[in-house]
Motif scaffolding. Sequence first.
Motif, PDB file in Angstrom:
ATOM      1  N   GLU A 130       5.141  17.223  30.974  1.00  0.00           N
ATOM      2  CA  GLU A 130       5.493  18.249  29.997  1.00  0.00           C
ATOM      3  C   GLU A 130       6.128  17.657  28.739  1.00  0.00           C
ATOM      4  O   GLU A 130       5.715  17.946  27.616  1.00  0.00           O
ATOM      5  N   ARG A 131       7.154  16.849  28.930  1.00  0.00           N
ATOM      6  CA  ARG A 131       7.907  16.342  27.780  1.00  0.00           C
ATOM      7  C   ARG A 131       7.049  15.383  26.939  1.00  0.00           C
ATOM      8  O   ARG A 131       7.106  15.400  25.712  1.00  0.00           O
ATOM      9  N   ARG A 132       6.290  14.530  27.611  1.00  0.00           N
ATOM     10  CA  ARG A 132       5.429  13.602  26.875  1.00  0.00           C
ATOM     11  C   ARG A 132       4.394  14.366  26.051  1.00  0.00           C
ATOM     12  O   ARG A 132       4.155  14.038  24.884  1.00  0.00           O
ATOM     13  N   ALA A 133       3.767  15.383  26.642  1.00  0.00           N
ATOM     14  CA  ALA A 133       2.773  16.163  25.914  1.00  0.00           C
ATOM     15  C   ALA A 133       3.404  16.872  24.725  1.00  0.00           C
ATOM     16  O   ALA A 133       2.846  16.891  23.614  1.00  0.00           O
ATOM     17  N   TYR A 134       4.585  17.435  24.928  1.00  0.00           N
ATOM     18  CA  TYR A 134       5.286  18.146  23.863  1.00  0.00           C
ATOM     19  C   TYR A 134       5.635  17.205  22.711  1.00  0.00           C
ATOM     20  O   TYR A 134       5.387  17.518  21.539  1.00  0.00           O
ATOM     21  N   GLN A 177       9.035   5.623  30.340  1.00  0.00           N
ATOM     22  CA  GLN A 177       8.935   4.448  29.458  1.00  0.00           C
ATOM     23  C   GLN A 177       8.252   4.808  28.151  1.00  0.00           C
ATOM     24  O   GLN A 177       8.677   4.385  27.063  1.00  0.00           O
ATOM     25  N   ARG A 178       7.201   5.592  28.222  1.00  0.00           N
ATOM     26  CA  ARG A 178       6.473   5.967  27.015  1.00  0.00           C
ATOM     27  C   ARG A 178       7.331   6.840  26.091  1.00  0.00           C
ATOM     28  O   ARG A 178       7.245   6.720  24.860  1.00  0.00           O
ATOM     29  N   LEU A 179       8.168   7.691  26.668  1.00  0.00           N
ATOM     30  CA  LEU A 179       9.080   8.480  25.846  1.00  0.00           C
ATOM     31  C   LEU A 179      10.068   7.588  25.101  1.00  0.00           C
ATOM     32  O   LEU A 179      10.540   7.941  24.016  1.00  0.00           O
ATOM     33  N   LEU A 180      10.371   6.435  25.679  1.00  0.00           N
ATOM     34  CA  LEU A 180      11.323   5.510  25.066  1.00  0.00           C
ATOM     35  C   LEU A 180      10.686   4.639  23.988  1.00  0.00           C
ATOM     36  O   LEU A 180      11.309   4.361  22.963  1.00  0.00           O
ATOM     37  N   TYR A 201      16.299   5.486  35.648  1.00  0.00           N
ATOM     38  CA  TYR A 201      15.078   4.776  35.256  1.00  0.00           C
ATOM     39  C   TYR A 201      15.225   3.272  35.482  1.00  0.00           C
ATOM     40  O   TYR A 201      14.339   2.625  36.065  1.00  0.00           O
ATOM     41  N   GLY A 202      16.349   2.723  35.058  1.00  0.00           N
ATOM     42  CA  GLY A 202      16.578   1.300  35.248  1.00  0.00           C
ATOM     43  C   GLY A 202      16.608   0.904  36.712  1.00  0.00           C
ATOM     44  O   GLY A 202      16.025  -0.119  37.111  1.00  0.00           O
ATOM     45  N   ARG A 212       2.947   1.829  36.681  1.00  0.00           N
ATOM     46  CA  ARG A 212       2.465   2.590  35.525  1.00  0.00           C
ATOM     47  C   ARG A 212       3.169   2.195  34.224  1.00  0.00           C
ATOM     48  O   ARG A 212       3.008   2.874  33.215  1.00  0.00           O
ATOM     49  N   LEU A 213       3.927   1.100  34.258  1.00  0.00           N
ATOM     50  CA  LEU A 213       4.577   0.643  33.045  1.00  0.00           C
ATOM     51  C   LEU A 213       3.591  -0.089  32.140  1.00  0.00           C
ATOM     52  O   LEU A 213       2.632  -0.683  32.614  1.00  0.00           O
ATOM     53  N   ILE A 214       3.862  -0.038  30.846  1.00  0.00           N
ATOM     54  CA  ILE A 214       3.139  -0.859  29.888  1.00  0.00           C
ATOM     55  C   ILE A 214       3.762  -2.242  29.969  1.00  0.00           C
ATOM     56  O   ILE A 214       4.928  -2.436  29.609  1.00  0.00           O
TER      57      ILE A 214
END
Length: 221
Positions: A130-134, A177-180, A201-202, A212-214
């Motif tokens: 949700e948050r990533r899409a938003y 991670q992507r949100l960061l 997260y850490g 699923r991390l980059i």
Amino acid sequence: MISEQVETDARLLWDYHQMGHALRPCSVAIGLGSHDLGVADTAVDLYKRGLVPLLLFTGATSPTSKARMPRGEAIHYRERALDLGVPSSAVLVEPNARNTGENIRFSRQVLEEANVEVSSVLLVSKPYEERRAYATACKLWPGVEFVSASTPMTFEEYVESIQDVRLVIDMLVGALQRLLIYPEQGFMISQAVPSDVLDAYGRLCREGFTSRLIVSESPTS
């Protein structure tokens, strides 16, 4: 099996990823493609409740959806909506997007070509997206109001539906991670992340939930 601390941390990420928006009538619902047909089901529910007059499903295929949806995510979503009683005239398809940014940009193009006036969008995704899409939509489509929606379910219910708790936690970690890192790359707007969520997260990264991390970025940066 996972430890109690891992489960607690995963719940923190799960809760943060959901926006908690109050649903309201919008110009269109956009269902973001994935392996999860629950996205289509939720979009259909919103349509049947009279919250939107039109559905748009977007998505090609991915490694996680190719076997289940060989004709493409958006196509399978559309077929699901028709099976559930939505008229074909109320369903548009965007079959080419392969990431969240393309979901938004290509959907916008389809709606413009169909002469659909859009002032607000019910953005339907998996619960942890949700948050990533938003954040992505707000960056790429200014001037439109976005309301996030997903299938209402708990962390436990989602794990039960996927049948792989480690995979679910990996996805939660990857999405955070992507949100960061994506805002500074211009892919989405920046959003505040509470310190307890960052700490969780850490810890999850250090516990090895990193598939699923980059990999070019530090998971704890």
